[in-house]
Write a protein that holds these residues in place. Sequence first.
Motif, mmCIF file in Angstrom:
data_model
loop_
_atom_site.group_PDB
_atom_site.id
_atom_site.type_symbol
_atom_site.label_atom_id
_atom_site.label_comp_id
_atom_site.label_asym_id
_atom_site.label_seq_id
_atom_site.Cartn_x
_atom_site.Cartn_y
_atom_site.Cartn_z
ATOM 1 N N GLY B 119 -8.507 -36.629 -34.788
ATOM 2 C CA GLY B 119 -9.806 -36.642 -35.447
ATOM 3 C C GLY B 119 -9.827 -37.335 -36.799
ATOM 4 N N LEU B 120 -8.931 -38.291 -36.990
ATOM 5 C CA LEU B 120 -8.897 -39.002 -38.270
ATOM 6 C C LEU B 120 -9.190 -40.483 -38.110
ATOM 7 C CD1 LEU B 120 -5.876 -37.457 -40.163
ATOM 8 C CD2 LEU B 120 -8.261 -37.320 -40.780
ATOM 9 N N GLY B 121 -9.819 -40.841 -37.002
ATOM 10 C CA GLY B 121 -10.110 -42.244 -36.744
ATOM 11 C C GLY B 121 -10.802 -42.939 -37.908
ATOM 12 N N PRO B 122 -11.896 -42.366 -38.438
ATOM 13 C CA PRO B 122 -12.626 -43.048 -39.509
ATOM 14 C C PRO B 122 -11.822 -43.156 -40.819
ATOM 15 C CG PRO B 122 -13.937 -41.271 -38.519
ATOM 16 C CD PRO B 122 -12.562 -41.132 -37.996
ATOM 17 N N GLN B 123 -10.895 -42.215 -41.044
ATOM 18 C CA GLN B 123 -10.153 -42.201 -42.321
ATOM 19 C C GLN B 123 -8.854 -42.993 -42.247
ATOM 20 O OE1 GLN B 123 -11.237 -39.323 -40.856
ATOM 21 N NE2 GLN B 123 -12.893 -38.763 -42.258
ATOM 22 N N ARG B 124 -8.639 -43.697 -41.132
ATOM 23 C CA ARG B 124 -7.327 -44.283 -40.871
ATOM 24 C C ARG B 124 -6.853 -45.218 -41.983
ATOM 25 N NH1 ARG B 124 -8.460 -46.836 -36.044
ATOM 26 N NH2 ARG B 124 -8.040 -48.784 -37.137
ATOM 27 N N GLU B 125 -7.786 -45.965 -42.551
ATOM 28 C CA GLU B 125 -7.375 -46.991 -43.512
ATOM 29 C C GLU B 125 -7.684 -46.599 -44.962
ATOM 30 O OE1 GLU B 125 -5.526 -49.427 -42.747
ATOM 31 O OE2 GLU B 125 -5.656 -49.269 -40.564
ATOM 32 N N LEU B 126 -7.974 -45.322 -45.210
ATOM 33 C CA LEU B 126 -8.210 -44.885 -46.587
ATOM 34 C C LEU B 126 -6.896 -44.435 -47.202
ATOM 35 C CD1 LEU B 126 -11.398 -42.666 -46.150
ATOM 36 C CD2 LEU B 126 -11.276 -44.975 -47.089
ATOM 37 N N PRO B 127 -6.725 -44.599 -48.517
ATOM 38 C CA PRO B 127 -5.508 -44.054 -49.125
ATOM 39 C C PRO B 127 -5.478 -42.535 -48.965
ATOM 40 C CG PRO B 127 -6.948 -45.043 -50.790
ATOM 41 C CD PRO B 127 -7.552 -45.342 -49.468
ATOM 42 N N ALA B 128 -4.297 -41.974 -48.751
ATOM 43 C CA ALA B 128 -4.179 -40.549 -48.427
ATOM 44 C C ALA B 128 -4.683 -39.667 -49.554
ATOM 45 C CB ALA B 128 -2.729 -40.218 -48.103
ATOM 46 N N LYS B 129 -4.759 -40.204 -50.775
ATOM 47 C CA LYS B 129 -5.153 -39.333 -51.892
ATOM 48 C C LYS B 129 -6.617 -38.888 -51.811
ATOM 49 C CE LYS B 129 -5.711 -43.284 -54.929
ATOM 50 N NZ LYS B 129 -4.916 -44.100 -55.824
ATOM 51 N N VAL B 130 -7.458 -39.605 -51.031
ATOM 52 C CA VAL B 130 -8.859 -39.187 -50.932
ATOM 53 C C VAL B 130 -9.083 -38.169 -49.821
ATOM 54 C CG1 VAL B 130 -9.623 -41.421 -51.809
ATOM 55 C CG2 VAL B 130 -9.617 -41.010 -49.349
ATOM 56 N N LEU B 131 -8.049 -37.860 -49.048
ATOM 57 C CA LEU B 131 -8.229 -36.937 -47.926
ATOM 58 C C LEU B 131 -8.309 -35.502 -48.412
ATOM 59 C CD1 LEU B 131 -5.700 -38.344 -45.313
ATOM 60 C CD2 LEU B 131 -8.105 -38.910 -45.600
ATOM 61 N N SER B 132 -8.993 -34.668 -47.620
ATOM 62 C CA SER B 132 -9.051 -33.240 -47.931
ATOM 63 C C SER B 132 -7.754 -32.579 -47.462
ATOM 64 C CB SER B 132 -10.228 -32.596 -47.218
ATOM 65 O OG SER B 132 -9.918 -32.467 -45.841
#
Lengths: 222, 208, 253
Positions: B119-132
Amino acid sequence: MLSVFLEVLRRDLLLAWRNRADVLVTLAFFTIVACLFPFGVGAEPNLLRTIAPGVLWVAALLATLLSLHRVFSQDHADGVLEQLLLSPEPTVLWVLAKVLAHWLTTAVPLIVAAPALALLFDMTQSATEVLILSLLLGTPILSLLGGVGAALTLGLRGGGMLLALLVLPLFVPILIFGAGAVDAYLAGTGATAHLMLLGGGSLGALALAPWACAAALRIAVE
Amino acid sequence: MLEVTELACLRGDRMLFANVALTVRPGELVRIAGPNGVGKTSLLRLLCGLALPEHGQVCWKGVPLAQGREAFHRDALYLGHAAALNDLLTPQENLRFAAACHGLGVDAGACELALERIGLGPQRELPAKVLSQGQRRRVGLARLYLSENVPLWILDEPFTALDVAAVRDLADWLDRHCARGGMVIMTTHQDVPFATPMRTFDLAESAC
Amino acid sequence: MESGQRFSLFRYAAPHLFYPLAGRLAPWFAAAAVILTLVGLYLGFFVAPTDAVQGEVYRVIFIHVPAAWMSMFIYLIMAFWSAVGVVFNTRLSAMMAQALAPTGAMFCFVALWTGALWGRPTWGAYWVWDARLTSQLLLLFLYFGFIALTRAIEDPRRADRAGAILALVGAVNVPIIYFSVKWWNTLHQGASVSLTKAPSMATTMLMAMLVMALASWAYTIAVVLWRVRPLILERERHTEWVGDVLETAEGRA
């Protein structure tokens, strides 16, 4: 087997690139330390020329020391280090990759900047060439031995000072032969012996330091 | 098969537990239970070879860990408390690196697929620091979707910070791993609906 | 334990057997140290003849040289125990290394201090960057590093193992440091005045030096045996025998 080496190297270089301000800070530190000496000892050109190799080597040594915490501490905090230690590949391989990445991102920029600083101290071109050669051969030992120190002090309170206390005495021979190479060249005795010793030291450190480093890392995560 | 005999763990100057004996056979799902501080995480770290036991040994396929470290690490996956993420890398980069270090020959496509499934398809290319927190957790868990061929999974609180749907999906995936003949050893404080009969190992009985 | 019974040499590698042995042996070595020191100092300061060149000042070598020897020996012994600990995973060896370090640092400091006192009248300065003195100084830093590292790590077993690695890395580097400092010294200063090469050493001088060297060995052994006992108790406090020892100690008190 080589793939883990290349993966770790690639990742650490990529991280250094994304964090490039760190590299620039190290470089700025190197420059400012070297520039402090003329204020301390006076700007007499002959004196500056005499102390230049020693000053540049001491500055490179301190800059390396301050950058050593970067080698393992972030991975230790993130839990990446645990995962690396659980890799089926030999630990020394990726330790070596990490140390190589450190050398490429810390020592190489210093070596590139050194000729400019040598100009400030009015070093001759040929003396500068010997200095560069001595840095090229000697700085790998700094990264390798420093890696062992960084692994031993991983996660300790006041680790930075402790790291300095552990590794600086070990760096003395490198300083002696590194700065000595330029002095010997200027004195006309030739720098070959010094450079050979530095190269030999690099090979020796390459053979032994990764094992010590790997053992220290295992202890650090336990 | 994982066999643990007479295992004892010393933490600082305190003996956490002693005489732990545990055998995990293919297809088994084992939950390590016990109150906080009894040494569940320490036990898992002993099992995966990150820490050395004070006494006793862990054998994988009949070989003690000390002798067969590399073969064991090829067959085991450990996901600890820390998500093993670097904040400056994207989930995709983190996952690919983790898989490569584990010696799994996976390509970028497989990593993409695994991230989609968790369930992380949309966040795949974001830097990990912005993840919850939950999303970070999932990046670590995405490795499970790349590790079908790794028989032994050792998971420390895998369900923490996950939402209800994600817990169900993960439980389903663990069931399927056991059905394939895999082994799962984990700790959790949640009640998770597993299809596989779960064996509970109460560490409190061995506590010192 | 059973293998310990069979191989008598390794018998005392078990902490619970070594603990009482150390307690029994330490007083004997302490007594030997006191007697040897008194004899050595008497020989050195009253029997040995005055040096023709340096006068009475040279007598400081009866303390300086044995201290310098001892500081180097102790580092080697530390490295030896560390290697044993790493290879055979024996717990006692790491404790021995830790018990040795402060004594090594102490001898190192004594050697430097007496060297400076001796240097003042001889060289006209308390400190010259002589190869021996400089290596001694770096050795002192190595000892400080070892002590600081093992004290900074809270978990005693982790401290033991990290210290062992550091001691081994240091031991590989000690000859390199000594060689490089010597090389640097000859380039920058010319030949240095050697502290040990007294022009002609009278027999009594040699005797005094040897007795003092033996005294420092005895002192080191006594102090290390005493220091290792609480270390053993601390490391093994979760075991039964330590509980017994502490109980009997309480009973006596």
